[in-house]
Design a protein around this motif. Sequence first.
Motif, PDB file in Angstrom:
ATOM      1  N   VAL A 117      32.903  32.548 -37.979  1.00 15.96           N
ATOM      2  CA  VAL A 117      32.621  31.769 -39.190  1.00 15.96           C
ATOM      3  C   VAL A 117      31.692  30.622 -38.827  1.00 15.96           C
ATOM      4  CG1 VAL A 117      33.609  30.551 -41.169  1.00 15.96           C
ATOM      5  CG2 VAL A 117      34.947  32.322 -40.000  1.00 15.96           C
ATOM      6  N   ARG A 118      30.592  30.502 -39.570  1.00 18.46           N
ATOM      7  CA  ARG A 118      29.624  29.455 -39.272  1.00 18.46           C
ATOM      8  C   ARG A 118      29.193  28.740 -40.546  1.00 18.46           C
ATOM      9  NH1 ARG A 118      26.018  31.819 -34.225  1.00 18.46           N
ATOM     10  NH2 ARG A 118      27.670  33.172 -33.401  1.00 18.46           N
ATOM     11  N   ALA A 119      29.012  27.450 -40.432  1.00 21.02           N
ATOM     12  CA  ALA A 119      28.587  26.625 -41.560  1.00 21.02           C
ATOM     13  C   ALA A 119      27.070  26.470 -41.535  1.00 21.02           C
ATOM     14  CB  ALA A 119      29.257  25.261 -41.490  1.00 21.02           C
ATOM     15  N   PHE A 120      26.463  26.621 -42.681  1.00 22.18           N
ATOM     16  CA  PHE A 120      25.027  26.422 -42.847  1.00 22.18           C
ATOM     17  C   PHE A 120      24.839  25.377 -43.939  1.00 22.18           C
ATOM     18  CE2 PHE A 120      25.712  30.641 -41.229  1.00 22.18           C
ATOM     19  CZ  PHE A 120      24.709  30.825 -40.276  1.00 22.18           C
ATOM     20  N   ILE A 121      24.221  24.275 -43.603  1.00 22.70           N
ATOM     21  CA  ILE A 121      24.048  23.187 -44.561  1.00 22.70           C
ATOM     22  C   ILE A 121      22.795  23.469 -45.370  1.00 22.70           C
ATOM     23  CG2 ILE A 121      24.006  20.697 -44.843  1.00 22.70           C
ATOM     24  CD1 ILE A 121      26.490  22.082 -43.355  1.00 22.70           C
ATOM     25  N   VAL A 122      22.993  23.821 -46.640  1.00 22.95           N
ATOM     26  CA  VAL A 122      21.911  24.329 -47.473  1.00 22.95           C
ATOM     27  C   VAL A 122      21.944  23.676 -48.847  1.00 22.95           C
ATOM     28  CG1 VAL A 122      20.753  26.410 -48.310  1.00 22.95           C
ATOM     29  CG2 VAL A 122      22.367  26.577 -46.393  1.00 22.95           C
ATOM     30  N   ASP A 123      20.795  23.240 -49.309  1.00 23.65           N
ATOM     31  CA  ASP A 123      20.613  22.821 -50.697  1.00 23.65           C
ATOM     32  C   ASP A 123      20.049  24.022 -51.443  1.00 23.65           C
ATOM     33  OD1 ASP A 123      19.937  21.791 -53.135  1.00 23.65           O
ATOM     34  OD2 ASP A 123      18.576  20.257 -52.385  1.00 23.65           O
ATOM     35  N   VAL A 124      20.900  24.746 -52.167  1.00 23.39           N
ATOM     36  CA  VAL A 124      20.451  25.989 -52.805  1.00 23.39           C
ATOM     37  C   VAL A 124      19.519  25.745 -53.984  1.00 23.39           C
ATOM     38  CG1 VAL A 124      22.481  27.305 -52.047  1.00 23.39           C
ATOM     39  CG2 VAL A 124      22.502  26.160 -54.290  1.00 23.39           C
ATOM     40  N   SER A 125      19.357  24.493 -54.396  1.00 25.56           N
ATOM     41  CA  SER A 125      18.401  24.200 -55.456  1.00 25.56           C
ATOM     42  C   SER A 125      16.965  24.184 -54.934  1.00 25.56           C
ATOM     43  CB  SER A 125      18.711  22.855 -56.110  1.00 25.56           C
ATOM     44  OG  SER A 125      18.409  21.772 -55.242  1.00 25.56           O
ATOM     45  N   ASP A 126      16.801  24.274 -53.619  1.00 29.27           N
ATOM     46  CA  ASP A 126      15.498  24.237 -52.964  1.00 29.27           C
ATOM     47  C   ASP A 126      15.182  25.642 -52.442  1.00 29.27           C
ATOM     48  OD1 ASP A 126      13.406  24.024 -51.092  1.00 29.27           O
ATOM     49  OD2 ASP A 126      13.990  22.005 -50.504  1.00 29.27           O
ATOM     50  N   ARG A 127      14.166  26.281 -53.013  1.00 22.64           N
ATOM     51  CA  ARG A 127      13.855  27.661 -52.648  1.00 22.64           C
ATOM     52  C   ARG A 127      13.497  27.803 -51.173  1.00 22.64           C
ATOM     53  NH1 ARG A 127       9.263  30.436 -56.106  1.00 22.64           N
ATOM     54  NH2 ARG A 127       8.063  28.799 -55.043  1.00 22.64           N
ATOM     55  N   GLU A 128      12.764  26.852 -50.629  1.00 23.52           N
ATOM     56  CA  GLU A 128      12.407  26.917 -49.212  1.00 23.52           C
ATOM     57  C   GLU A 128      13.637  26.762 -48.324  1.00 23.52           C
ATOM     58  OE1 GLU A 128       9.533  27.802 -47.909  1.00 23.52           O
ATOM     59  OE2 GLU A 128       8.850  28.120 -49.976  1.00 23.52           O
ATOM     60  N   ALA A 129      14.568  25.907 -48.744  1.00 25.38           N
ATOM     61  CA  ALA A 129      15.805  25.747 -47.981  1.00 25.38           C
ATOM     62  C   ALA A 129      16.613  27.041 -47.989  1.00 25.38           C
ATOM     63  CB  ALA A 129      16.635  24.600 -48.563  1.00 25.38           C
ATOM     64  N   VAL A 130      16.626  27.734 -49.119  1.00 28.52           N
ATOM     65  CA  VAL A 130      17.312  29.029 -49.214  1.00 28.52           C
ATOM     66  C   VAL A 130      16.669  30.029 -48.256  1.00 28.52           C
ATOM     67  CG1 VAL A 130      17.671  31.034 -50.715  1.00 28.52           C
ATOM     68  CG2 VAL A 130      18.187  28.729 -51.551  1.00 28.52           C
ATOM     69  N   ARG A 131      15.348  30.061 -48.235  1.00 24.40           N
ATOM     70  CA  ARG A 131      14.636  30.991 -47.357  1.00 24.40           C
ATOM     71  C   ARG A 131      14.947  30.703 -45.888  1.00 24.40           C
ATOM     72  NH1 ARG A 131       8.774  30.904 -49.008  1.00 24.40           N
ATOM     73  NH2 ARG A 131       9.665  32.071 -50.755  1.00 24.40           N
ATOM     74  N   ASP A 132      14.951  29.419 -45.520  1.00 28.75           N
ATOM     75  CA  ASP A 132      15.245  29.053 -44.132  1.00 28.75           C
ATOM     76  C   ASP A 132      16.684  29.397 -43.761  1.00 28.75           C
ATOM     77  OD1 ASP A 132      12.680  28.090 -43.927  1.00 28.75           O
ATOM     78  OD2 ASP A 132      13.243  25.982 -44.162  1.00 28.75           O
ATOM     79  N   HIS A 148      20.667  14.658 -71.955  1.00 28.76           N
ATOM     80  CA  HIS A 148      20.493  15.151 -70.587  1.00 28.76           C
ATOM     81  C   HIS A 148      19.224  14.588 -69.959  1.00 28.76           C
ATOM     82  CE1 HIS A 148      23.709  18.040 -70.108  1.00 28.76           C
ATOM     83  NE2 HIS A 148      23.440  18.592 -71.272  1.00 28.76           N
ATOM     84  N   ASP A 149      19.348  14.172 -68.700  1.00 25.02           N
ATOM     85  CA  ASP A 149      18.178  13.819 -67.910  1.00 25.02           C
ATOM     86  C   ASP A 149      17.445  15.114 -67.538  1.00 25.02           C
ATOM     87  OD1 ASP A 149      16.786  11.793 -65.925  1.00 25.02           O
ATOM     88  OD2 ASP A 149      17.248  13.618 -64.788  1.00 25.02           O
ATOM     89  N   GLN A 150      16.125  15.118 -67.704  1.00 31.14           N
ATOM     90  CA  GLN A 150      15.388  16.364 -67.533  1.00 31.14           C
ATOM     91  C   GLN A 150      15.402  16.875 -66.097  1.00 31.14           C
ATOM     92  OE1 GLN A 150      11.858  17.239 -69.765  1.00 31.14           O
ATOM     93  NE2 GLN A 150      11.971  15.300 -70.871  1.00 31.14           N
ATOM     94  N   GLU A 151      15.289  15.957 -65.131  1.00 31.11           N
ATOM     95  CA  GLU A 151      15.229  16.396 -63.740  1.00 31.11           C
ATOM     96  C   GLU A 151      16.607  16.632 -63.147  1.00 31.11           C
ATOM     97  OE1 GLU A 151      13.595  14.865 -59.366  1.00 31.11           O
ATOM     98  OE2 GLU A 151      13.118  13.726 -61.187  1.00 31.11           O
ATOM     99  N   HIS A 152      17.503  15.660 -63.284  1.00 26.53           N
ATOM    100  CA  HIS A 152      18.787  15.733 -62.595  1.00 26.53           C
ATOM    101  C   HIS A 152      19.851  16.510 -63.365  1.00 26.53           C
ATOM    102  CE1 HIS A 152      16.866  12.154 -60.676  1.00 26.53           C
ATOM    103  NE2 HIS A 152      17.311  12.771 -59.608  1.00 26.53           N
TER     104      HIS A 152
END
Length: 288
Positions: A72-87, A117-121
């Motif tokens: 079992v391994r932890a990967f610290i990922v921001d899934v809202s970031d497409r490049e982070a998902v790819r990495d 709603h805030d448009q970005e966040h």
Amino acid sequence: MATKSNPQPVIPGSTVLITGAARGMGELYARRAAREGARAIALWDMDAERAEALAAELSRGAGKRGGPGPDVRAFIVDVSDREAVRDAAERTRTELGEPDIVVNNAGIVRGALFWEHDQEHDIELTMRINALAPMWISREFLPAMIADRSRPKRILNIASAAGTLANPRMSVYASSKWAMIGWAESLRLELAREGHEHMAVTTFCPSFISTGMFAGARGPLLTPIMKPEYAVRAAWTGMRKGTPLVLRPWTVKLAMIARGILPTRAWDVVADKVFHVYSSMDKFTGRG
């Protein structure tokens, strides 16, 4: 050899990837995968401390029938970031191999009137995490999952009953889950039509669950707030069987049927005055 009467087991020996895995339902999916004999588990989450602690615990613990624990391994990922998902996908392949099971569990909710709603966040972030991230993640791993027919492959998408019915103060969240359901169902049909019988896509559509994510929300008539353990068991069982849609509790399907039969204005009255669906988010506070 697997046969129709003795199908190959889905979980034992598999590699499982879970997003939003450090807490709540994601943690329960990870524990269930470890308990049922997964070979390896990738925990994707933003919370490094909790994810790494869970990975260490599950790796130490006894696996199925008292055997060694999974890798079992932890990967610290921001899934809202497409490049982070790819990495993160590349790191997961390198360290654990291609996943056999992908659990798209990560999600956020913002409960407010649409114009507040805030448009970005609020708007963009909700759509990125709830709707786009499952597509990005699945697209990363699908080619290898399709090509490897040596064992069953599964994608489990955690949607929501909000993706089946409109509701005040849920416009952005509901739209993200409607998008997830439409994409997941289309993907399921494409896989079936192309003859990829070893693959199955399951979409879980629950009403409110007591994880804290929907703190302050009130369940509609005959729709109690579900315990996370019950919800996870239903989704996991459906995933193993390859059930296309899992709806919990039963009133979710009832509401879908009623909405489909009744004229819109009549349904509005029933949903508001009888089932109290339209007031379920009036006191929503969220996790905070």
